[in-house]
Design an enzyme around this catalytic site. Structure first.
Site, PDB file in Angstrom:
ATOM      1  CG  HIS A 163      -0.062  -9.575  -2.915  1.00  0.00           C
ATOM      2  ND1 HIS A 163       0.039  -8.134  -2.960  1.00  0.00           N
ATOM      3  CD2 HIS A 163      -0.825  -9.580  -1.664  1.00  0.00           C
ATOM      4  CE1 HIS A 163      -0.805  -7.465  -2.250  1.00  0.00           C
ATOM      5  NE2 HIS A 163      -1.347  -8.449  -1.497  1.00  0.00           N
ATOM      6  CG  ASP A 167      -3.438  -4.845  -2.954  1.00  0.00           C
ATOM      7  OD1 ASP A 167      -2.809  -4.093  -2.245  1.00  0.00           O
ATOM      8  OD2 ASP A 167      -4.058  -5.743  -2.695  1.00  0.00           O
ATOM      9  CG  HIS A 188      -7.269  -2.667  -2.208  1.00  0.00           C
ATOM     10  ND1 HIS A 188      -7.000  -1.609  -1.544  1.00  0.00           N
ATOM     11  CD2 HIS A 188      -6.679  -3.639  -1.542  1.00  0.00           C
ATOM     12  CE1 HIS A 188      -5.894  -2.158  -0.481  1.00  0.00           C
ATOM     13  NE2 HIS A 188      -5.766  -3.591  -0.872  1.00  0.00           N
ATOM     14  CG  HIS A 230      -1.712  -1.067   1.148  1.00  0.00           C
ATOM     15  ND1 HIS A 230      -2.723  -1.297   2.223  1.00  0.00           N
ATOM     16  CD2 HIS A 230      -2.175  -2.075   0.303  1.00  0.00           C
ATOM     17  CE1 HIS A 230      -3.434  -2.461   1.914  1.00  0.00           C
ATOM     18  NE2 HIS A 230      -3.190  -2.894   0.775  1.00  0.00           N
TER      19      HIS A 230
END
Length: 294
Positions: free
Chosen positions: A259, A236, A232, A75
């Site tokens: 991720h 990321d 969001h 973030h």
């Protein structure tokens, strides 16, 4: 267009998502060609921000060196990338970055307080030359050659509030602040319960995440955007892709990205020098790019 750092040191204190304890974060200027360097003040270990230092990607992007780790960096990195900052020292006194409200807006505000200043060396940027894709089943993330900088993300969850969402960000700092920075991380009640049983997510609450049960959003204030979830995911992705080590020109596209897939994409990109070129920005092309970070 020149490399940049921050104009002055700034700091804040916030709760760590997993430990639930206060974490002190301090940002300091660094000289040219330094990159982003993390420092664990409680352990005396520096961790340069490079893909080789990524040690975990299951719940967040985690970097580490000499057995010392720092988690939930994406973030803050997302904001740093959006502001076009090349050189910066990030100091924390614990093993995670404060979660703040679950978005990157607090870090944007911190960078606004610090100010962004030009240095005396030309900015380096990566131009994507070949399509690079990482795919696992129907999930994929990829980089595509382009003169623009777009982030195109699609997610699909079997949940009535989320379902299928898509969003395309035409990347500029202002678009990022307006469309992406306020989008919070999200999770499901059953996941939170499981994580807490493992001693994780101890700092997680309705103050720093969107939490859903089987049917609805539990946060009394509701959502900040109707499609806050996919926004969001773009937040990321921008943070994860910053591990390339510089801003890049090209388009990012994902379906159900994560991720882990983003990390694998940075590795796949950097593995073959034919995938990209690193250029020092000449004045003509830098004028257009400078507008993105104005």
């Amino acid at each position: 267009m020149m490399q940049t750092t921050i104009g002055k040191s700034v700091e804040l204190v916030g709760i760590g998502l997993h430990r639930g304890s206060p974490v002190k974060l301090r940002l300091e200027p660094l000289g040219v060609n330094s990159g982003i360097v993390f420092y664990r003040s409680d352990a005396g270990v520096s961790i340069p921000l490079i893909p080789a230092n990524v040690v975990d990607t299951k719940m967040a992007t985690v970097i580490g060196r000499e057995g010392v780790t720092i988690s939930t960096i994406e973030h803050m990195l997302s904001a740093i990338y959006a502001y076009g900052i090349d050189n910066l020292r990030v100091i924390v006194d614990a093993d995670e970055i404060p979660v703040m409200d679950g978005s990157s807006m607090s870090f944007c505000m911190l960078l606004e307080e610090a100010g962004v200043v030009a240095q005396d060396t030309p900015k380096k940027i990566m131009r994507i030359k070949k399509e690079v894709i990482v795919q696992e089943g129907d999930k994929y993330v990829k980089l595509i050659p382009s003169n623009g900088m777009n982030y195109d993300f699609t997610i699909k969850f079997s949940h009535p509030v989320i379902d299928k969402q898509s969003y395309v960000l035409a990347f500029t700092k202002e678009n990022y602040k307006k469309e992406i920075a306020r989008a919070r991380t999200f999770g499901f009640v059953h996941e939170v319960q499981y994580l807490r049983s493992k001693g994780l997510a101890l700092g997680g609450s309705l103050e720093n995440a969107v939490v859903l049960d089987d049917k609805k959003v539990l946060n009394p204030e509701g959502l900040r955007f109707g499609d806050e979830f996919v926004r969001h995911k773009i937040l990321d992705a921008i943070g994860d892709m910053s591990l390339i080590g510089m801003n890049f020109i090209g388009n990012y596209e994902a379906y159900a990205g994560s991720h882990d897939l983003n990390h694998k994409l940075t590795l796949a990109l950097l593995k073959d020098p034919a995938n990209y070129e690193v250029v020092e920005l000449a004045s003509a092309e830098s004028k257009e790019l400078a507008k993105a970070y104005a």
